[in-house]
Design an enzyme around this catalytic site. Structure first.
Site, PDB file in Angstrom:
ATOM      1  CE  LYS A 108      -2.670   2.755   3.310  1.00 47.89           C
ATOM      2  NZ  LYS A 108      -4.017   2.834   2.676  1.00 47.89           N
ATOM      3  CE  LYS A 110     -19.056  -4.838  -0.436  1.00 46.74           C
ATOM      4  NZ  LYS A 110     -18.380  -4.839   0.535  1.00 46.74           N
ATOM      5  CB  ILE A 115     -26.255  10.130   4.179  1.00 48.01           C
ATOM      6  CG1 ILE A 115     -26.990  10.294   2.900  1.00 48.01           C
ATOM      7  CG2 ILE A 115     -26.396   8.670   4.770  1.00 48.01           C
ATOM      8  CD1 ILE A 115     -28.664   9.922   3.009  1.00 48.01           C
ATOM      9  N   GLY A 116     -25.490  11.786   7.292  1.00 41.12           N
ATOM     10  CA  GLY A 116     -24.925  11.697   8.420  1.00 41.12           C
ATOM     11  C   GLY A 116     -23.676  12.359   8.753  1.00 41.12           C
ATOM     12  CD1 TRP A 161     -18.975  -4.622   5.895  1.00 38.18           C
ATOM     13  CD2 TRP A 161     -19.377  -2.490   6.474  1.00 38.18           C
ATOM     14  NE1 TRP A 161     -19.674  -3.969   4.967  1.00 38.18           N
ATOM     15  CE2 TRP A 161     -19.694  -2.651   5.221  1.00 38.18           C
ATOM     16  CE3 TRP A 161     -19.285  -1.327   7.018  1.00 38.18           C
ATOM     17  CZ2 TRP A 161     -20.331  -1.620   4.494  1.00 38.18           C
ATOM     18  CZ3 TRP A 161     -20.076  -0.050   6.248  1.00 38.18           C
ATOM     19  CH2 TRP A 161     -20.356  -0.384   5.000  1.00 38.18           C
ATOM     20  CG  ASP A 170     -26.414   5.115   8.823  1.00 35.77           C
ATOM     21  OD1 ASP A 170     -27.366   5.416   8.019  1.00 35.77           O
ATOM     22  OD2 ASP A 170     -25.350   5.685   9.178  1.00 35.77           O
ATOM     23  CB  CYS A 227     -25.147   3.438  -0.068  1.00 29.73           C
ATOM     24  SG  CYS A 227     -23.929   3.291   1.122  1.00 29.73           S
ATOM     25  CG  HIS A 231     -18.981   7.738  -4.262  1.00 29.10           C
ATOM     26  ND1 HIS A 231     -20.180   7.502  -4.321  1.00 29.10           N
ATOM     27  CD2 HIS A 231     -18.552   6.863  -3.322  1.00 29.10           C
ATOM     28  CE1 HIS A 231     -20.619   6.599  -3.427  1.00 29.10           C
ATOM     29  NE2 HIS A 231     -19.684   6.225  -2.797  1.00 29.10           N
TER      30      HIS A 231
HETATM   31  N1  GLN Z   1     -24.396   7.666   8.471  1.00 26.20           N
HETATM   32  C1  GLN Z   1     -23.190   7.356   7.604  1.00 26.20           C
HETATM   33  C2  GLN Z   1     -22.453   8.467   6.883  1.00 26.20           C
HETATM   34  O1  GLN Z   1     -23.008   9.421   6.557  1.00 26.20           O
HETATM   35  C3  GLN Z   1     -23.461   6.255   6.779  1.00 26.20           C
HETATM   36  C4  GLN Z   1     -22.186   5.750   5.925  1.00 26.20           C
HETATM   37  C5  GLN Z   1     -22.740   4.707   4.916  1.00 26.20           C
HETATM   38  O2  GLN Z   1     -23.741   4.425   4.500  1.00 26.20           O
HETATM   39  N2  GLN Z   1     -21.689   3.820   4.702  1.00 26.20           N
HETATM   40  O3  GLN Z   1     -21.086   8.499   6.850  1.00 26.20           O
HETATM   41 ZN    ZN Z   2     -24.197   5.070   2.032  1.00 25.69          ZN
END
Ligand code: GLN
Ligand code: ZN
Length: 765
Positions: free
Chosen positions: A19, A112, A432-433, A562, A600, A644, A695
Site C-alpha cells: 500500500k 465486490k 445522510i449523517g 463488516w 444505517d 448504499c 463520491h
Molecule cells: N451515516 C453514515 C455516514 O453518513 C453512513 C455511511 C454509509 O452509508 N456507508 O457517513
Molecule cells: Zn451510504
C-alpha cells in the site's frame, strides 16, 4: 504422502508495505523500480513463509499490483478497449490508469468479489477485444520463484469465471460470445506455463458455487476439454459455497484435481467423494480463509480421515479459499491480551495449521502433538471463557417475542402523527449523517486516543465541530439536521469499541481494493451495551437547533457484516444480540428527546447468500434484527434507515418489511434507475433517493438534481419523497459540500414551488 498448499496469500504485506509503496509511486515520490522492488521483496518473503511452514508448493500468481482480475486481463491482453493501450506493451502506469482513472479516462468499475469485502475491477467485454496476449509479469514472477528454489503452483482466474464477472458492453450480446477468443488465449498461456516447468496450475472457477444457467454450465466441459490438451496439471478451484449439485459435471471434467471449500460447506464432501474419479486430487479446503479463528485441528483430522482412507495421497490439505481475506500475521498484535490472542490465527498462522494436518495424516502425529494440544487448549479456553458468555444477554434474547419487533401501529397511522410533530414541508431535505472529516477533526481524535488531549478538551473540540455543522445546515435551510459524526473514525469501529464482545487488532489489515485496506473488528462474545453510546452527542446537537436532529446509529447487519464474526453460534444469533444492544440505544435517544433516529444498513444487501435458495432465511433474520432494534419506539418517533452500494430491486419486499418510516438510498449514479423497482413495487413508506453522487468532488447543478427529482416523482408519490445526497459527506471538503447542498436545497424549494402552484391552479379552476 498428502500435500499441503494454500489458494493464495495476502499480497499487501504484514505492515501494508505494498500500500505505502503504491501510494508513494502514485504521488510521484518513488520510481517504478522502487515499487517493483517492494513487490519482489514481498513475494519472496511470502514464498519463504510458505516454504518454511512446510507447504509443498508456494503460490505464484496471487500477487497483483492492484487487483488479481486486472492482472489476469493484463496477462491476456484484455484490458477495456476504450483505454486504447497496446496490450503487449502495457506499462505499470497504464495499468494504474485503468484501475484508478485519469482526466481522460474514467476508471474501471469496481465491485465486490462474491460475498467478500474485497473489490475487483470489472472486465469490460466488447466485441473488439482480441485476447491476443499481454504482459509477461506472471512469467517473470514464476521465474523469480523458481530462481529462489521454490516449487511453484501457479494460480489463475479461470476463463469462465472471468467472463462471467465481466460486464457486457456495446457491440456484444453475451459474454460467452467471447469464449471462442478467450479459450485460445488461455491455451497459449497454459502451454507456456507447462514449458516453464510448472507442474500444477490452480485455475479458479468460483462461479461454480453460484446459481448458474445451463449455458454457463454447458460451457465448462467445452472449455476444459479445450484447455486440457497442453497444460500443467489443472487444479480446478471452487470456493465460497457448496458445489454438491455440480458433482457430476465436476467429475466429468478433464482436470487433475478439484478444490472444495469445506469450511463454508463441509456437508458437500460425502456427495463429492461418491464416484470420485480415479487418480484425481481432492484439495480439501479446511482451514478458514475468511475468518480469524484458530482451527480445531483434532476435529478437522477426524473429518478428513474417511477422505484420506479413500484417496490416500490424492488428498491435499488447503485453505478454504485464498488467504487474501484475512490479516497477515498475528505476531504484530502486541496489544491483544494473551487469552484472546490465543484464540486467533491469521494467514501466517494458518500455514502451520495446514501443515500440521498434513503431517498428522501422513502419520507424523508425534511431530505435531504439541501443536494439536495447543490448538485443543485454545479451543477449550474459547469455549469456556467467561468473556464469551453473558447469561444476561442469552436470557434476554431467549425472551424476545414477535411483538418486540413490531411498531405499535402501521406506517399509515404513524406518519400522520410524525407529520403533526415535525411539520416538515413537502420534499423535506436532509443529509445522510457525516460531514467533512477535516484534518483538524482527525488530529483531535488521534490526540485523544494517544492521551495527548484530555477528555474535556476532546469533548469541546468535537462540540465545536458539531456547532459548525449545525450552523451550516441552518444557514443552508436544510429541514432535518444531523450532527455530522465528527467523533467517529469508522461507523462499525465506533460502536464496536463501546460494546462488550467486540475485539480490535492493531494491525489486522485486509485488502479491500487497490491500496485500500480495512481493519475489521472481531466479535468474540455475547454482545452487550454497558451504557449509552451516542445520546450525549445527539442531545447536544439537538440543543443547538429547533429543527429535528437525527440520531445516527449503525445497524445490526452492518455491524455484523463488516466484522469477523463468531463461528461458535449462527450469524443470526449474533445479529440479534447486536440488535438488542442497539434497541437500548434507540430507546435512550428517544428518551433524550431525539425524535428521528437513523439506523444505517449499507451492508444489508451484501449479506445476501450466494445461492438464491438461501436468501429467504437470511432476509428473514436480517429484517427481524432491524425491526428488533428499531421497533421499540413511539408512533411519532421517526425511524430512518440508509442503504448504499447496491441494487435493491430483487429484495424490495424485505426492505419494505423493515418498516423504517424513511429510507434514503443511493440512486444518482444509476440515474434513478434503481428507483423504478420501488415504484413498481409501490414501496409504501417515505423514501429519499440520493440526488447527487458524493463520491465525486464535482458540484451538481440545480437543474441536474431537479431532473433526477422529476424522474423520482414519476414513480413515487410526492408526499413520500425526501431530498438528500447519496451517502455521507465525510470524504468531501467543505467548499464543495456547501455548494452541493446549497444547490440541493434550491432544487427542493423550486420543486415545492411548482407543485404548490400546480395545486393552487387546480383549486381555482
Ligand atoms: N451515516 C453514515 C455516514 O453518513 C453512513 C455511511 C454509509 O452509508 N456507508 O457517513
Ligand atoms: Zn451510504
Amino acid at each position: 504422502m498428502t500435500s499441503a498448499h494454500i489458494l493464495g496469500f495476502p499480497r499487501i504485506g504484514a505492515q501494508r508495505e505494498l500500500k505505502f509503496a503504491q501510494e508513494a509511486y502514485w504521488r510521484g515520490e518513488v520510481s517504478e523500480a522502487t515499487l517493483r522492488d517492494t513487490g519482489s521483496d514481498l513475494r519472496a518473503r511470502h514464498w519463504a513463509l510458505q516454504k518454511q511452514a512446510g507447504l509443498d508448493y508456494v503460490s505464484v500468481g496471487d500477487f497483483a499490483w492492484y487487483d488479481q482480475v486486472l492482472n489476469t486481463l493484463a496477462l491476456l491482453g484484455a484490458l477495456p478497449a476504450r483505454f486504447g493501450f497496446h496490450a503487449a506493451e502495457l506499462t505499470l502506469a497504464d495499468y494504474y490508469v485503468a484501475a484508478r482513472g485519469n482526466p481522460q479516462h474514467f476508471a474501471m468499475e469496481m465491485t465486490k468479489w462474491f460475498d467478500t469485502n474485497y473489490h475487483y475491477l470489472v472486465p469490460e467485454w466488447t466485441a473488439d477485444l482480441n485476447f491476443d496476449g499481454g504482459v509477461n509479469w506472471l512469467f517473470d514472477e514464476l521465474a523469480e520463484a523458481q530462481a529462489l528454489g521454490h516449487q511453484a503452483k501457479v494460480t489463475l482466474v479461470g476463463p469462465l469465471s472471468l467472463l462471467y464477472l465481466g460486464k457486457v458492453k456495446n457491440g456484444l450480446s453475451h459474454s460467452l460470445d467471447l469464449l471462442p477468443k478467450i479459450i485460445p488465449a488461455y491455451q497459449k498461456l497454459l502451454a507456456r506455463l507447462q514449458q516453464a516447468g510448472v507442474e500444477w496450475l490452480q485455475i479458479d472457477e468460483p462461479i461454480l458455487a453460484l446459481d448458474l444457467d445451463a449455458e454457463w454450465l454447458n460451457a465448462f466441459p467445452l472449455a476444459y476439454t479445450a484447455l486440457s490438451a497442453q497444460t500443467p496439471k489443472l487444479l480446478l478451484a471452487t470456493y465460497f459455497e457448496s458445489v454438491k449439485d455440480r458433482a457430476e459435471l465436476l467429475h466429468s471434467l478433464p482436470v487433475a484435481g478439484v478444490h472444495l471449500d469445506l469450511v463454508r460447506a463441509p456437508q458437500q464432501l460425502p456427495a463429492l467423494l461418491e464416484n470420485w474419479p480415479q487418480g484425481r486430487v481432492l484439495s480439501a479446503g479446511v482451514i478458514d480463509g475468511r475468518n480469524i479463528w484458530r482451527a480445531d485441528l483434532s476435529s478437522l483430522l477426524k473429518q478428513l480421515q474417511p477422505a484420506h482412507a479413500q484417496l490416500g495421497e490424492q488428498l491435499w490439505i488447503a485453505s478454504s479459499c485464498s488467504l487474501l481475506h484475512v490479516p497477515v500475521d498475528l505476531a504484530y498484535e502486541t496489544a491483544l491480551d494473551e487469552e484472546s490472542k490465543n484464540w486467533l490465527a491469521f494467514a501466517t498462522q494458518k500455514l502451520t495449521e495446514i501443515v500440521a494436518l498434513k503431517q498428522a495424516l501422513n502419520g507424523n502425529a508425534t511431530a505435531v502433538v504439541t501443536q494439536f494440544d495447543a490448538a485443543e487448549s485454545a479451543i477449550l479456553s474459547r469455549r469456556n471463557s467467561s468473556r464469551i458468555h453473558n447469561m444476561m444477554v442469552k436470557k434476554r434474547l431467549a425472551a424476545v417475542t414477535a411483538k418486540d419487533a413490531e411498531r405499535h401501529h402501521v406506517f399509515a397511522e404513524r406518519i400522520g402523527k410524525q407529520q403533526q410533530r415535525f411539520q416538515l414541508p413537502l420534499f423535506p431535505t436532509t443529509s445522510i449523517g457525516s460531514f467533512p472529516q477535516t484534518k483538524t477533526i482527525r488530529q483531535a481524535r488521534a490526540a485523544y486516543k494517544q492521551g495527548r488531549l484530555a477528555h474535556l478538551e476532546y469533548l469541546e473540540a468535537m462540540r465545536a465541530e458539531i456547532r459548525l455543522v449545525v450552523a451550516q445546515q441552518e444557514r443552508l435551510d436544510i429541514d432535518v439536521l444531523v450532527h455530522g459524526e465528527p467523533e467517529r473514525n469508522d461507523m462499525v469501529e465506533y460502536f464496536g469499541e463501546q460494546l462488550w464482545g467486540y475485539g480490535f487488532t492493531l494491525n489486522g489489515w485486509v485488502q479491500s481494493y487497490g491500496s485500500r485496506c480495512v481493519k475489521p473488528p472481531f466479535i468474540y462474545g455475547d454482545v452487550y451495551r454497558p451504557e449509552a453510546m451516542t445520546t450525549s452527542w445527539s442531545e447536544y446537537a439537538q440543543s443547538l437547533t429547533s429543527k429535528p436532529m437525527k440520531g445516527m446509529l449503525t445497524g445490526p447487519v452492518t455491524m455484523l457484516q463488516w466484522s469477523f464474526v463468531r463461528d461458535d453460534q449462527p450469524r443470526e444469533a449474533t445479529a440479534l444480540q447486536i440488535a438488542l444492544a442497539l434497541r437500548d440505544e434507540v430507546t435512550d435517544l428517544e428518551k433524550a428527546g431525539i425524535g428521528m433516529i437513523q439506523i444505517d444498513e449499507p451492508a444489508f444487501r451484501e449479506g445476501l447468500p450466494l445461492k438464491r435458495k438461501d436468501w429467504a432465511a437470511y432476509l428473514d433474520w436480517a429484517v427481524r434484527a432491524f425491526k428488533l432494534c428499531s421497533a421499540g419506539v413511539k408512533d411519532d418517533t421517526q425511524i430512518h434507515t440508509h442503504m448504499c452500494y447496491s441494487e435493491f430491486n430483487d429484495i424490495l419486499p424485505w426492505i419494505a418489511a423493515m418498516d423504517a418510516d424513511v429510507i434514503t438510498i443511493e440512486t444518482s449514479r444509476s440515474d434513478m434507475e434503481l428507483l423504478e423497482g420501488f415504484g413498481e413495487f409501490a414501496y409504501p413508506n417515505d423514501i429519499g433517493p440520493g440526488v447527487y453522487d458524493i463520491h465525486s468532488p464535482r458540484v451538481p447543478r440545480v437543474a441536474e438534481m431537479q431532473r433526477l427529482l422529476q424522474k423520482a416523482r414519476s414513480v413515487l408519490p410526492d408526499a413520500r419523497l425526501w431530498v438528500n445526497p447519496d451517502c455521507g459527506l465525510k470524504t468531501r471538503d467543505w467548499p464543495e459540500t456547501i455548494a452541493a447542498l446549497e444547490n440541493m436545497v434550491q432544487a427542493a424549494k423550486l420543486l415545492r414551488a411548482t407543485v404548490t402552484a400546480d395545486e393552487e391552479h387546480q383549486d381555482c379552476c
